[in-house]
Motif scaffolding. Structure first.
Motif, PDB file in Angstrom:
ATOM      1  N   ILE A  83      17.923  38.527  18.733  1.00 49.60           N
ATOM      2  CA  ILE A  83      16.801  38.629  17.800  1.00 49.60           C
ATOM      3  C   ILE A  83      15.544  39.009  18.574  1.00 49.60           C
ATOM      4  CG2 ILE A  83      15.285  37.333  16.248  1.00 49.60           C
ATOM      5  CD1 ILE A  83      17.724  35.636  15.533  1.00 49.60           C
ATOM      6  N   GLY A  84      14.863  40.041  18.119  1.00 53.31           N
ATOM      7  CA  GLY A  84      13.615  40.462  18.732  1.00 53.31           C
ATOM      8  C   GLY A  84      12.427  39.940  17.948  1.00 53.31           C
ATOM      9  N   LEU A  85      11.419  39.456  18.661  1.00 55.53           N
ATOM     10  CA  LEU A  85      10.210  38.942  18.022  1.00 55.53           C
ATOM     11  C   LEU A  85       8.996  39.685  18.557  1.00 55.53           C
ATOM     12  CD1 LEU A  85       8.400  36.994  16.450  1.00 55.53           C
ATOM     13  CD2 LEU A  85       8.778  35.279  18.226  1.00 55.53           C
ATOM     14  N   LEU A  86       8.285  40.359  17.679  1.00 54.95           N
ATOM     15  CA  LEU A  86       7.017  40.996  18.017  1.00 54.95           C
ATOM     16  C   LEU A  86       5.892  40.108  17.518  1.00 54.95           C
ATOM     17  CD1 LEU A  86       5.358  43.520  18.970  1.00 54.95           C
ATOM     18  CD2 LEU A  86       5.430  44.270  16.584  1.00 54.95           C
ATOM     19  N   ALA A  87       5.034  39.638  18.431  1.00 56.82           N
ATOM     20  CA  ALA A  87       3.920  38.762  18.076  1.00 56.82           C
ATOM     21  C   ALA A  87       2.631  39.323  18.654  1.00 56.82           C
ATOM     22  CB  ALA A  87       4.171  37.350  18.599  1.00 56.82           C
ATOM     23  N   PRO A  88       1.499  39.060  18.010  1.00 58.77           N
ATOM     24  CA  PRO A  88       0.232  39.558  18.538  1.00 58.77           C
ATOM     25  C   PRO A  88      -0.278  38.769  19.728  1.00 58.77           C
ATOM     26  CG  PRO A  88      -0.142  38.298  16.551  1.00 58.77           C
ATOM     27  CD  PRO A  88       1.340  38.397  16.707  1.00 58.77           C
ATOM     28  N   SER A  89       0.249  37.546  19.915  1.00 61.49           N
ATOM     29  CA  SER A  89      -0.197  36.685  21.003  1.00 61.49           C
ATOM     30  C   SER A  89       0.895  35.669  21.287  1.00 61.49           C
ATOM     31  CB  SER A  89      -1.502  35.973  20.619  1.00 61.49           C
ATOM     32  OG  SER A  89      -1.844  34.983  21.564  1.00 61.49           O
ATOM     33  N   SER A  90       0.906  35.127  22.500  1.00 60.30           N
ATOM     34  CA  SER A  90       1.843  34.056  22.826  1.00 60.30           C
ATOM     35  C   SER A  90       1.105  32.734  23.011  1.00 60.30           C
ATOM     36  CB  SER A  90       2.623  34.389  24.106  1.00 60.30           C
ATOM     37  OG  SER A  90       1.737  34.550  25.198  1.00 60.30           O
ATOM     38  N   THR A  91      -0.192  32.704  22.667  1.00 65.92           N
ATOM     39  CA  THR A  91      -0.992  31.495  22.833  1.00 65.92           C
ATOM     40  C   THR A  91      -1.610  31.107  21.492  1.00 65.92           C
ATOM     41  OG1 THR A  91      -2.970  32.796  23.403  1.00 65.92           O
ATOM     42  CG2 THR A  91      -1.535  32.095  25.216  1.00 65.92           C
ATOM     43  N   TYR A  92      -2.345  29.986  21.510  1.00 65.80           N
ATOM     44  CA  TYR A  92      -3.040  29.439  20.351  1.00 65.80           C
ATOM     45  C   TYR A  92      -2.090  29.408  19.151  1.00 65.80           C
ATOM     46  CZ  TYR A  92      -6.985  28.199  17.340  1.00 65.80           C
ATOM     47  OH  TYR A  92      -7.817  27.551  16.464  1.00 65.80           O
ATOM     48  N   LEU A 112      16.721  34.978  21.703  1.00 65.26           N
ATOM     49  CA  LEU A 112      15.448  35.512  21.256  1.00 65.26           C
ATOM     50  C   LEU A 112      14.764  36.246  22.404  1.00 65.26           C
ATOM     51  CD1 LEU A 112      13.467  35.363  18.725  1.00 65.26           C
ATOM     52  CD2 LEU A 112      12.263  33.603  20.030  1.00 65.26           C
ATOM     53  N   ILE A 113      14.323  37.474  22.141  1.00 60.16           N
ATOM     54  CA  ILE A 113      13.540  38.223  23.125  1.00 60.16           C
ATOM     55  C   ILE A 113      12.197  38.559  22.511  1.00 60.16           C
ATOM     56  CG2 ILE A 113      15.511  39.123  24.407  1.00 60.16           C
ATOM     57  CD1 ILE A 113      15.340  41.685  22.855  1.00 60.16           C
ATOM     58  N   LEU A 114      11.177  38.663  23.352  1.00 58.51           N
ATOM     59  CA  LEU A 114       9.797  38.671  22.879  1.00 58.51           C
ATOM     60  C   LEU A 114       9.019  39.859  23.419  1.00 58.51           C
ATOM     61  CD1 LEU A 114       7.476  36.985  21.478  1.00 58.51           C
ATOM     62  CD2 LEU A 114       7.148  35.887  23.711  1.00 58.51           C
ATOM     63  N   ARG A 115       8.141  40.399  22.577  1.00 55.93           N
ATOM     64  CA  ARG A 115       7.147  41.377  23.000  1.00 55.93           C
ATOM     65  C   ARG A 115       5.800  40.952  22.400  1.00 55.93           C
ATOM     66  NH1 ARG A 115      10.906  42.684  25.598  1.00 55.93           N
ATOM     67  NH2 ARG A 115      11.635  44.766  26.217  1.00 55.93           N
ATOM     68  N   ILE A 116       4.737  41.142  23.161  1.00 53.18           N
ATOM     69  CA  ILE A 116       3.391  40.750  22.749  1.00 53.18           C
ATOM     70  C   ILE A 116       2.521  42.000  22.630  1.00 53.18           C
ATOM     71  CG2 ILE A 116       1.363  39.361  23.319  1.00 53.18           C
ATOM     72  CD1 ILE A 116       3.887  37.732  22.714  1.00 53.18           C
ATOM     73  N   SER A 117       1.804  42.139  21.488  1.00 52.69           N
ATOM     74  CA  SER A 117       0.974  43.323  21.285  1.00 52.69           C
ATOM     75  C   SER A 117      -0.492  43.093  21.623  1.00 52.69           C
ATOM     76  CB  SER A 117       1.064  43.772  19.818  1.00 52.69           C
ATOM     77  OG  SER A 117       0.403  42.843  18.973  1.00 52.69           O
ATOM     78  N   THR A 128       8.044  47.427  19.657  1.00 58.49           N
ATOM     79  CA  THR A 128       9.268  47.213  18.895  1.00 58.49           C
ATOM     80  C   THR A 128      10.406  48.081  19.416  1.00 58.49           C
ATOM     81  OG1 THR A 128       7.942  46.659  16.957  1.00 58.49           O
ATOM     82  CG2 THR A 128      10.251  47.190  16.575  1.00 58.49           C
ATOM     83  N   GLU A 129      10.096  49.298  19.819  1.00 54.00           N
ATOM     84  CA  GLU A 129      11.122  50.145  20.442  1.00 54.00           C
ATOM     85  C   GLU A 129      11.680  49.474  21.692  1.00 54.00           C
ATOM     86  OE1 GLU A 129       9.413  53.927  21.193  1.00 54.00           O
ATOM     87  OE2 GLU A 129       9.131  54.434  19.077  1.00 54.00           O
ATOM     88  N   GLY A 130      10.819  48.776  22.424  1.00 55.18           N
ATOM     89  CA  GLY A 130      11.283  48.046  23.594  1.00 55.18           C
ATOM     90  C   GLY A 130      12.248  46.931  23.227  1.00 55.18           C
ATOM     91  N   LEU A 131      11.990  46.254  22.125  1.00 54.64           N
ATOM     92  CA  LEU A 131      12.909  45.215  21.668  1.00 54.64           C
ATOM     93  C   LEU A 131      14.265  45.803  21.289  1.00 54.64           C
ATOM     94  CD1 LEU A 131      10.462  43.137  19.439  1.00 54.64           C
ATOM     95  CD2 LEU A 131      11.523  42.360  21.564  1.00 54.64           C
ATOM     96  N   LEU A 132      14.234  46.930  20.585  1.00 61.25           N
ATOM     97  CA  LEU A 132      15.492  47.572  20.198  1.00 61.25           C
ATOM     98  C   LEU A 132      16.259  48.065  21.410  1.00 61.25           C
ATOM     99  CD1 LEU A 132      14.184  49.555  17.094  1.00 61.25           C
ATOM    100  CD2 LEU A 132      15.655  47.529  17.061  1.00 61.25           C
ATOM    101  N   ALA A 133      15.542  48.622  22.379  1.00 62.32           N
ATOM    102  CA  ALA A 133      16.188  49.099  23.607  1.00 62.32           C
ATOM    103  C   ALA A 133      16.798  47.945  24.392  1.00 62.32           C
ATOM    104  CB  ALA A 133      15.177  49.846  24.470  1.00 62.32           C
TER     105      ALA A 133
END
Length: 388
Positions: A83-92, A112-117, A128-133
């Motif tokens: 499962i890929g998770l795209l979030a705007p932040s990993s804090t607060y 779960l794998i994560l990317r932060i924008s 998101t392309e990174g999560l799919l890759a």
């Protein structure tokens, strides 16, 4: 010449890429740095989504370390979908959302794998392309939207994703393509209603709203405040006071404090709802310097409940169910991924989770209770979404 942190990070990434996975202690030895430095580097790179971190080891995204015989499949990702998770932040705020998603994924045997924008919505598609890759078979998407026009300007790409996706802690405009997606979000309108109604029940008129306008949560709180006043038959004592980060825009923050101060000393308002916790804490401190005391002169409720309890005067706060949002969104996505060919005919779901109001000292409720002859201890109160 001394190696820079960026150069060290590239060496670390190269080591993990070549090996597939490595223990953090081994990386420290190979890099010639202390274990503390290696752990700090790994945490930073994992937070950026460039590495996956599992129990003292790291792996290249999409390449899982081999499990030892008898190892538990839940903690290590098991054999469930990635499962890929795209979030705007990993804090607060989003730290708890991510934690809830990770817990639900682990229970489902998923990884779960994560990317932060970093709240840069123009970068969401690339992340998101990174999560799919990296092998994501389903996606939890929390776009980095800030302004009201961002969903229209930076949202269309989401509807074309090649895998099942759930919109996370975000809402779409009614009738838009995004509105037809599965989504799980906090009902911030209900949260604002809890705050306004609680202050009314304490004997105050409508509270002033002091709020930011730089995130979907802030915009939802503003909208919810207006709706709450209408539902309760109240009239706003004045226009919304725009709040901003004190560190980044100190003059504008001071202007917001002065506006709230003037409303109190003039008798315009005796209560306020402030988004978010950090702004509320700093405003309480500055108001005290100007002679306005909380809760004696001003009853105050904060919105978010991340650090509200840690203020000198613990702040009553609306607490969105952040961790539960992450959990429920992950469960919904896992269910979609487990469905057969007929799942495409299943209706999409919009799940709204209700915030709670955690009553502390800043609204004066406890002081009022103690005046009635109580023992003076803080009691637990759970009723109609209010807890303390």
């Amino acid at each position: 010449m001394r190696e820079s942190a960026a150069e060290r990070h590239e060496r670390l990434l190269g080591l993990v890429r070549d090996r597939g996975s490595a223990r953090v202690s081994d990386l420290a030895a190979l890099l010639g740095v202390s274990p503390v430095t290696a752990r700090r580097d790994v945490e930073l790179l994992a937070g950026e989504g460039r590495l996956d971190r599992i129990h003292g080891s790291v792996s290249w995204p999409g390449r899982r370390p081999a499990a030892a015989p008898g190892a538990g499949s839940v903690a290590d990702g098991g054999h469930g979908p990635v499962i890929g998770l795209l979030a705007p932040s990993s804090t607060y705020y989003f730290a708890e959302v991510i934690r809830g998603a990770h817990e639900a994924a682990a229970r489902a045997g998923s990884r779960l794998i994560l990317r932060i924008s970093d709240y840069r919505p123009e970068e969401d598609p690339v992340r998101t392309e990174g999560l799919l890759a990296a092998g994501a078979e389903g996606l939890l998407i929390a776009p980095g939207w800030r302004a009201p026009g961002d969903p229209a300007a930076h949202g269309e790409w989401i509807t074309g994703l090649p895998v099942p996706a759930v919109l996370l802690e975000r809402r779409a405009a009614p009738g838009s393509a995004l509105d037809g997606m599965d989504r799980v979000a906090s009902d911030h309108g209900h949260g604002a209603l809890l705050a306004v109604r609680h202050l009314r029940d304490l004997g105050h008129g409508a509270p002033l709203l002091v709020a930011r306008s730089d995130s979907p949560t802030a915009l939802a709180v503003r909208s919810g405040y207006t709706d709450a006043l209408g539902a309760l038959g109240l009239r706003a004592p004045g226009p919304v006071i725009d709040s901003v980060p004190a560190e980044q825009r100190p003059e504008e923050f001071e202007a917001a404090v002065r506006a709230l101060h003037e409303a109190v000393v003039s008798g315009t308002a005796s209560a306020a709802l402030v988004h978010n916790d950090v702004d509320a804490i700093q405003m309480v401190q500055r108001l005290a310097e100007l002679g306005v005391r909380v809760p004696d002169d001003l009853a105050l409720i904060a919105y978010d409940d991340e650090v509200a309890a840690l203020a000198d005067i613990p702040l009553t706060a609306v607490a969105p169910p952040k961790r539960e949002v992450g959990r429920e969104a992950t469960r919904l996505l896992v269910e979609r991924l487990a469905g057969g060919p007929g799942d495409a005919d299943e209706p999409r779901r919009h799940l709204a989770l209700l915030p709670r109001l955690r009553v502390r000292d800043s609204c004066g409720a406890r002081r009022a209770g103690d005046a009635g002859g109580g023992t003076g201890t803080h009691t637990r109160r759970v009723a109609d979404g209010i807890s303390s």
